[in-house]
Design an enzyme around this catalytic site. Structure first.
Site, PDB file in Angstrom:
ATOM      1  N   HIS A 128     -23.881  45.075  56.448  1.00 48.32           N
ATOM      2  CA  HIS A 128     -22.731  44.548  57.185  1.00 48.32           C
ATOM      3  C   HIS A 128     -21.549  45.463  56.904  1.00 48.32           C
ATOM      4  O   HIS A 128     -21.458  46.100  55.858  1.00 48.32           O
ATOM      5  CB  HIS A 128     -22.447  43.122  56.688  1.00 48.32           C
ATOM      6  CG  HIS A 128     -21.447  42.361  57.472  1.00 48.32           C
ATOM      7  ND1 HIS A 128     -20.088  42.560  57.361  1.00 48.32           N
ATOM      8  CD2 HIS A 128     -21.597  41.345  58.379  1.00 48.32           C
ATOM      9  CE1 HIS A 128     -19.445  41.715  58.139  1.00 48.32           C
ATOM     10  NE2 HIS A 128     -20.334  40.968  58.777  1.00 48.32           N
ATOM     11  N   ASP A 205     -25.259  41.724  48.013  1.00 47.64           N
ATOM     12  CA  ASP A 205     -24.575  40.910  49.010  1.00 47.64           C
ATOM     13  C   ASP A 205     -25.513  39.787  49.432  1.00 47.64           C
ATOM     14  O   ASP A 205     -26.488  40.012  50.148  1.00 47.64           O
ATOM     15  CB  ASP A 205     -24.196  41.801  50.201  1.00 47.64           C
ATOM     16  CG  ASP A 205     -23.662  41.019  51.404  1.00 47.64           C
ATOM     17  OD1 ASP A 205     -23.624  39.786  51.354  1.00 47.64           O
ATOM     18  OD2 ASP A 205     -23.302  41.671  52.398  1.00 47.64           O
ATOM     19  N   GLN A 208     -26.293  36.114  53.454  1.00 49.25           N
ATOM     20  CA  GLN A 208     -27.337  35.509  54.277  1.00 49.25           C
ATOM     21  C   GLN A 208     -28.454  34.881  53.455  1.00 49.25           C
ATOM     22  O   GLN A 208     -29.233  34.091  53.979  1.00 49.25           O
ATOM     23  CB  GLN A 208     -27.932  36.557  55.224  1.00 49.25           C
ATOM     24  CG  GLN A 208     -26.963  37.093  56.251  1.00 49.25           C
ATOM     25  CD  GLN A 208     -26.476  36.030  57.215  1.00 49.25           C
ATOM     26  OE1 GLN A 208     -27.188  35.083  57.540  1.00 49.25           O
ATOM     27  NE2 GLN A 208     -25.242  36.178  57.674  1.00 49.25           N
ATOM     28  N   LYS A 231     -21.786  29.771  54.798  1.00 52.66           N
ATOM     29  CA  LYS A 231     -23.155  30.045  55.223  1.00 52.66           C
ATOM     30  C   LYS A 231     -24.168  29.203  54.451  1.00 52.66           C
ATOM     31  O   LYS A 231     -25.376  29.373  54.610  1.00 52.66           O
ATOM     32  CB  LYS A 231     -23.468  31.531  55.083  1.00 52.66           C
ATOM     33  CG  LYS A 231     -22.622  32.410  56.014  1.00 52.66           C
ATOM     34  CD  LYS A 231     -22.947  33.874  55.851  1.00 52.66           C
ATOM     35  CE  LYS A 231     -21.948  34.772  56.552  1.00 52.66           C
ATOM     36  NZ  LYS A 231     -22.079  34.786  58.013  1.00 52.66           N
ATOM     37  N   CYS A 369     -21.507  43.173  63.429  1.00 49.11           N
ATOM     38  CA  CYS A 369     -20.818  43.885  62.336  1.00 49.11           C
ATOM     39  C   CYS A 369     -21.771  44.821  61.605  1.00 49.11           C
ATOM     40  O   CYS A 369     -21.672  45.006  60.386  1.00 49.11           O
ATOM     41  CB  CYS A 369     -20.162  42.917  61.366  1.00 49.11           C
ATOM     42  SG  CYS A 369     -18.835  41.953  62.097  1.00 49.11           S
TER      43      CYS A 369
END
Length: 411
Positions: A128, A205, A208, A231, A369
């Protein structure tokens, strides 16, 4: 003894999400944009309301009852997140404004202090923009070199190529756990282990991954892990940075003022201890408190049960869409979460999204993104359908019917 998965009663689950019970453009809403943000159960909405109706006060410095109640609930969330991540120390949990904020915090504190000219930082093609731009900014400032792990045409990282990139010059690796654009689950444990062999520090990261994968930062042995609350069925504007205590202790503060100080004179400021050193100013108190409720909601369903059900949705959607003439699924990684991105022959993804919206079907269109990833794949963007625990196979059938209508209209 292996745990037995309990089936998800999706109709019962849907009752917990009042936003789903509405008409959009005269059609029942089908919400398939969960990779951007998912919806919030009643318990989370009630937690937000309860704070503002009963406990609204600033935290940590007040001695009155409301302030003490708010502080207590705020810090209970830190303990809940520690358990959620299996962090060793509660002070390793830093509250941020989201994944992007957490990555920037690490880049601007650890990166500025410990990285030097010629040092190499590794990211991946799947990133991202939030895990690209902060490192580019740091490289411009410090003279570091940014290297990128390639992918194959299915959207899997080429780990052999990554291993070749590692050397004594590699000082930092920052890689997404799960691709927001393709759903690829990266082998992050392998990535961490290989990086540590050359002494590199690793950030993952987890934006998700947090609602789909059971997390254990100690087993993973990553140095930093970041995610966003919105999320994982929580509120927007709140996130978490996990960092190993020794690293956080060695890093300078990110912002100045408020809770991050211990003592201030005009000559010198003494900074607060962890975790408060990185939490300047009044935080999103209500949102932090509501995150605990969001995690408890997922615990009530069972994260393994949720993952199993979402896997069924992914398999069903992939099978249905794979059989459609003129449709190509983008991203066929060996391991995926419940995301299906696709392109339609001769039809722009934006037109697809607009027509589906007219049918009450909410999907995400564009580059997500991840413009460098789209360039690698040779496309401008995709239409992305992403599933959560409250979605149904009937909604996937409506998506399929909607795509056929798009194709007929745009033929």
């Amino acid at each position: 003894m292996q745990s037995v998965l309990s089936p998800i009663d999706v109709q019962r689950v849907r009752q917990d999400f009042p936003i789903l019970d509405q008409m959009v453009n005269g059609k029942p809403l089908v919400y398939l944009d969960n990779a951007a943000t998912n919806q919030k159960p009643v318990s989370v909405l009630n937690a937000l309301s309860h704070y503002y109706e009963h406990d609204n006060a600033n935290i940590h410095r007040g001695i009155h009852t409301l302030a003490e109640r708010a502080t207590h609930d705020f810090e209970l969330t830190r303990q809940k997140v520690q358990s959620f991540l299996n962090a060793q120390h509660v002070e390793e949990v830093i509250f941020t404004y989201g994944t992007t904020d957490g990555i920037n915090l690490v880049a601007q504190t650890y990166g500025r202090k410990f990285l030097n000219e010629g040092d190499e930082i590794i990211i991946s093609t799947l990133e991202h923009h939030s895990n690209i731009v902060p490192w580019q900014m740091l490289c411009e400032e410090k003279g570091c070199v940014l290297n990128v792990i390639p992918i194959d045409d299915n959207g899997d990282l080429l780990i052999d190529e990554y291993e070749k990139m590692l050397s004594e010059r590699t000082k930092f690796v920052s890689v997404v756990h799960v691709s927001n654009a393709l759903g690829t689950i990266n082998p992050v444990k392998t990535i961490v282990d290989l990086a540590h062999r050359v002494g590199a520090v690793v950030l993952i990261d987890g934006a998700q991954a947090s609602s789909h994968i059971t997390l254990d930062v100690q087993a993973l042995d990553c140095d930093f892990y970041v995610f966003s609350a919105h999320k994982l069925y929580g509120p927007t504007g709140m996130g978490v940075l996990y960092g190993k205590k020794a690293l956080l202790d060695a890093m300078p503060p990110y912002r100045g003022g408020g809770e991050m100080i211990k003592e201030v004179t005009f000559e010198k400021t003494t900074y607060n201890e962890l975790p408060y050193k990185f939490e300047a100013g009044t935080p999103n108190i209500a949102d932090v408190i509501a995150v605990r409720t969001a995690i408890e909601y997922m615990e009530s369903l069972g994260k393994e049960n949720m993952a199993a059900y979402e896997g069924e949705l992914l398999d069903y959607a992939s099978a249905q869409l794979s059989d459609m003439p003129g449709l190509r699924i983008v991203g066929q990684a060996k391991e995926k979460i419940s995301v299906v991105s696709f392109v339609l022959d001769g039809i722009h993804h934006q037109d697809t999204g607009v027509i589906l919206d007219q049918m009450g079907i909410a999907v995400r269109t564009g580059h997500h993104c991840t413009q460098p990833l789209m360039r690698r794949l040779g496309i401008a963007g995709t239409t992305r359908a992403s599933f959560a625990v409250y979605n149904t196979k009937e909604e996937i059938d409506r998506l399929v019917a909607g795509i056929r209508r798009v194709q007929n209209m745009m033929a």
